[in-house]
Each structure stands twice: as C-alpha cells, then as structure tokens.
Design an enzyme around this catalytic site. Structure first.
Site, short mmCIF file in Angstrom:
data_model
loop_
_atom_site.label_atom_id
_atom_site.label_comp_id
_atom_site.label_asym_id
_atom_site.label_seq_id
_atom_site.Cartn_x
_atom_site.Cartn_y
_atom_site.Cartn_z
N HIS A 14 32.28 -47.87 -18.07
CA HIS A 14 33.07 -46.68 -17.68
C HIS A 14 33.96 -46.25 -18.84
CE1 HIS A 14 35.68 -44.43 -14.58
NE2 HIS A 14 36.16 -44.13 -15.78
N HIS A 16 35.46 -42.50 -21.30
CA HIS A 16 35.51 -41.06 -21.58
C HIS A 16 35.42 -40.86 -23.09
CE1 HIS A 16 37.05 -40.26 -17.46
NE2 HIS A 16 37.48 -41.50 -17.60
N LYS A 100 28.87 -39.39 -10.67
CA LYS A 100 30.28 -39.73 -10.52
C LYS A 100 30.93 -38.80 -9.51
CE LYS A 100 34.42 -41.34 -11.40
NZ LYS A 100 35.14 -41.70 -12.60
N HIS A 137 35.64 -42.48 -8.15
CA HIS A 137 37.09 -42.54 -8.40
C HIS A 137 37.71 -42.62 -7.02
CE1 HIS A 137 40.84 -41.60 -10.76
NE2 HIS A 137 41.24 -41.49 -9.51
N HIS A 175 37.37 -48.65 -11.82
CA HIS A 175 38.73 -49.02 -12.26
C HIS A 175 39.64 -49.42 -11.10
CE1 HIS A 175 39.19 -44.81 -11.21
NE2 HIS A 175 38.73 -44.36 -12.35
N ASP A 248 37.54 -47.59 -19.07
CA ASP A 248 38.17 -46.31 -18.74
C ASP A 248 38.95 -45.77 -19.94
OD1 ASP A 248 38.65 -44.09 -17.23
OD2 ASP A 248 40.31 -44.93 -16.10
#
Ligand code: DOR
Ligand code: ZN
Length: 344
Positions: A14, A16, A100, A137, A175, A248
């Site tokens: 996971h 970004h 996601k 999420h 997360h 994350d």
C-alpha cells in the site's frame, strides 16, 4: 544477538506515488527496497478506468531507475459509477491487481469516492466472481463520529456487512490503527487481511498532539491511543499470515504539512524497511519479519514470492531532517532520528 538478516525481497502492499515530477522522484525510494508495490489510485483525477490505470503504470515504469527490478501493481479507484465490465477487463488483462474503496471525503483526494457503500454492492458481486481483491480505507465520514472512532465505527456500520454479504471476496483492511480492527481481522475468515504502516507501530496519538502540534505525525487514519499501538505491534509480529507490510507512504511537501490546514500523510518510503525492522527488533521478533514483509502479502494476493533476497545489517543510520524533491523540501518519516538497521 542477530546482526544481519537476509530475507526474500519484500513488497509494499500500500503506497502513494502521486504523479508527474513528484512521482518520478519518489519511485526510486521504493524501488530501492521493494520488488513490487500496490499503488493507490487517488490522483486528481483518480485512476477509475483500465485505460487510466495502464497509462499510469507506464509513467511509473518510466521512472524506475536503470537496472532496478520493480513492478508497480495498480489499483482501480471505485466510485458510485464504476463500470464492473471495465474493472473485470482491467483485472483480466493484468492492469489492475486490486480495486480501492475510499468512502467519499474520508481522506486526501477521496471526493470522488463511494458515497454509500451499499451503492456498489453490484461491483463487489462482480469482484467476488472474478476474484479481484478489494482494498478498503475503513473509516466512516459521518461528521457526528469522533475522528478517533471512525475506524471502529466503519467495522460495525459497513465492514461486517460487506464480509457477510460477500464471503468469498478477498478484502484488505488497509492501514489498520485499532485493536478493534486487529480483532475483526483475526475473527474473520482467511479472505480478510490487513496492512499495517510503520508509523502506526511506532507512534500513538500523543506524538501528534503533545508538546505542540506535530504535523509530520499526522496521517489518516490518525494514530490512536497506546493500547491500540500495542495491539498492532502484537499483530504484526505474531506470525499471523493475515497481516502484512503496507507503508501508506504518502508524500506531501513540507510546506503543505506545516500549514494552517496541514495535509494528511507521512512520507515513509525512504527508510521503510529500517523503520519496520526497529519494531520487530524491539519485539524480539526478527524471525517473523520475512513473513510480514515478504511472504504474507504475496500469499494473500495469490502472487509468487520474490526470488531475490536482501540483507539488512545492524548499523547506525541517521535519517536526514529533510529531503529534496522537485526543488522543494519534504520531511521523511523518522526525520532527524537514528535507526539501528541498514539495508545493504
Ligand atoms: O494519511 C493519508 N494520506 N491517508 C490516506 O488515506 C491518504 C494519504 C494521501 O494520499 O495523502
Ligand atoms: Zn493510503
């Protein structure tokens, strides 16, 4: 005392990367350590179609340094109007590894997320049929719910229902930050797993709020009380195949974090392995690190484990107070601290 650790090359399940110039400068930090990474689709505009996913993957691949073996694994951003046929095509053609789900407005660039989880049950039905992994999420966005309770509340309001309605859908609760999430994942079947970030293993909410507001310790979901941090450490180092590494890592420039309305996200990529390993070392669980970092994720995602290995050695590493990207300052996770392990 163990002073070196050789494990199969890990993956980050996971993170970004963003896009454009920032992406080109952050990809090498991840590719240095990890063979693969699950790349989040919350760009502006988000990665909602197979075509957008394929193009984004090409841009990331172009940013991987020469001679480095790294494969981005793409995710499709689910919206109220996701086309299940396109998602199925994207998965079948190897563009998408997972989809996601952001509840609308739960976090950075999630405005186009799902406004009502039940709206996309037809998409979950198709994902279950096609065996596409759902990454969630898990926070409610209801303003009446305290920010520290939003994960727990999501479990009760939505996650139990999703898992019950789609018993064969593989779900990654991303997360996780609470003992409630740990318990939920442990009680669920093998089709439910979770990623755990380094920051949620290292800090509790005091690190964000005591001694002045600490914007570099702010991410979403926010760190919770100490009892939760301890539950996460126990889960990560337990050897359970249900928990695996997901940083994350979420780069935001220093000026955007140190602002009257600071962005959520911690840039964990640069020293990710060193950060996790500090935790496993403190918990006397170095023997569990390979499972968490390199084996549990591939097993859950039904992907082969990496054949290459990496070696980490006990050595002092000074994390710089700031790094530079796109000519601007960015503050890495553990900025200005010493870590006790070094990647060869
Ligand atoms: O802290 C976070 N930052 N949490 C998220 O869920 C998103 C991320 C980001 O994209 O910056
Ligand atoms: Zn994220």
């Amino acid at each position: 005392m163990t002073d070196t650790l050789t494990i199969r090359r890990p993956d980050d399940w996971h993170l970004h990367f963003r896009d454009g110039a920032i992406m080109r400068e952050v990809v090498p930090y991840t590719a240095r350590q990890f063979a693969r990474a699950i790349v989040m689709p919350n760009l502006t505009p988000p990665v909602t179609t197979t075509e957008l996913g394929a193009a984004y993957r090409d841009r990331i691949l172009a940013a991987v340094p020469e001679g480095v073996n790294f494969m981005p694994l793409m995710t499709c951003y689910l919206t109220d109007t996701t086309d299940p046929d396109d998602l199925a095509r994207g998965a079948a053609s190897g563009v998408f590894t997972a989809a996601k789900m952001y509840p609308a407005n739960a976090t950075t660039n999630s405005a186009a997320g799902v406004t009502n989880v039940e709206n996309i049950y037809p998409v979950f039905e198709r994902m279950q049929a096609e065996d596409i992994v759902l990454c969630i999420h898990g926070e409610v966005t209801d303003h009446s719910v305290d920010v520290f309770d939003r994960e727990k509340e999501f479990i009760e309001r939505h996650l139990r229902g999703i898992v019950a309605a789609f018993p064969r859908l593989r779900v990654v609760f991303e997360h996780i930050t609470t003992s409630d999430a740990v318990d939920f994942v442990l009680d669920a079947g093998p089709q439910v797993a979770a990623t755990i970030t380094p920051q949620h293993l290292h800090i509790n909410r005091n690190a964000m709020l005591v001694g002045g507001i600490q914007p570099h310790n702010y991410c979403l979901p926010v760190a919770k009380r100490e009892t939760h941090r301890l539950a996460l450490r126990k889960a990560a180092t337990s050897g359970s195949p249900k928990f695996f590494l997901g940083t994350d890592s979420a780069p935001h420039l220093k000026k955007d974090k140190e602002s009257a309305c600071g962005c959520a996200g911690i840039f964990g990529a640069p020293y990710a392995l060193e950060s996790y390993l500090a935790v496993f070392d403190e918990e006397s669980a170095l023997d569990k690190f390979e499972g968490f970092a390199s084996l549990n994720g591939p097993a859950f995602y039904k992907l082969p484990v990496n054949e290459e290995t990496i070696t980490l050695r006990r050595a002092e590493v000074a994390v710089p107070p700031v790094l530079e990207i796109v000519g601007e300052e960015i503050v890495p996770w553990h900025a200005g601290q010493m870590l006790g392990w070094k990647l060869d």
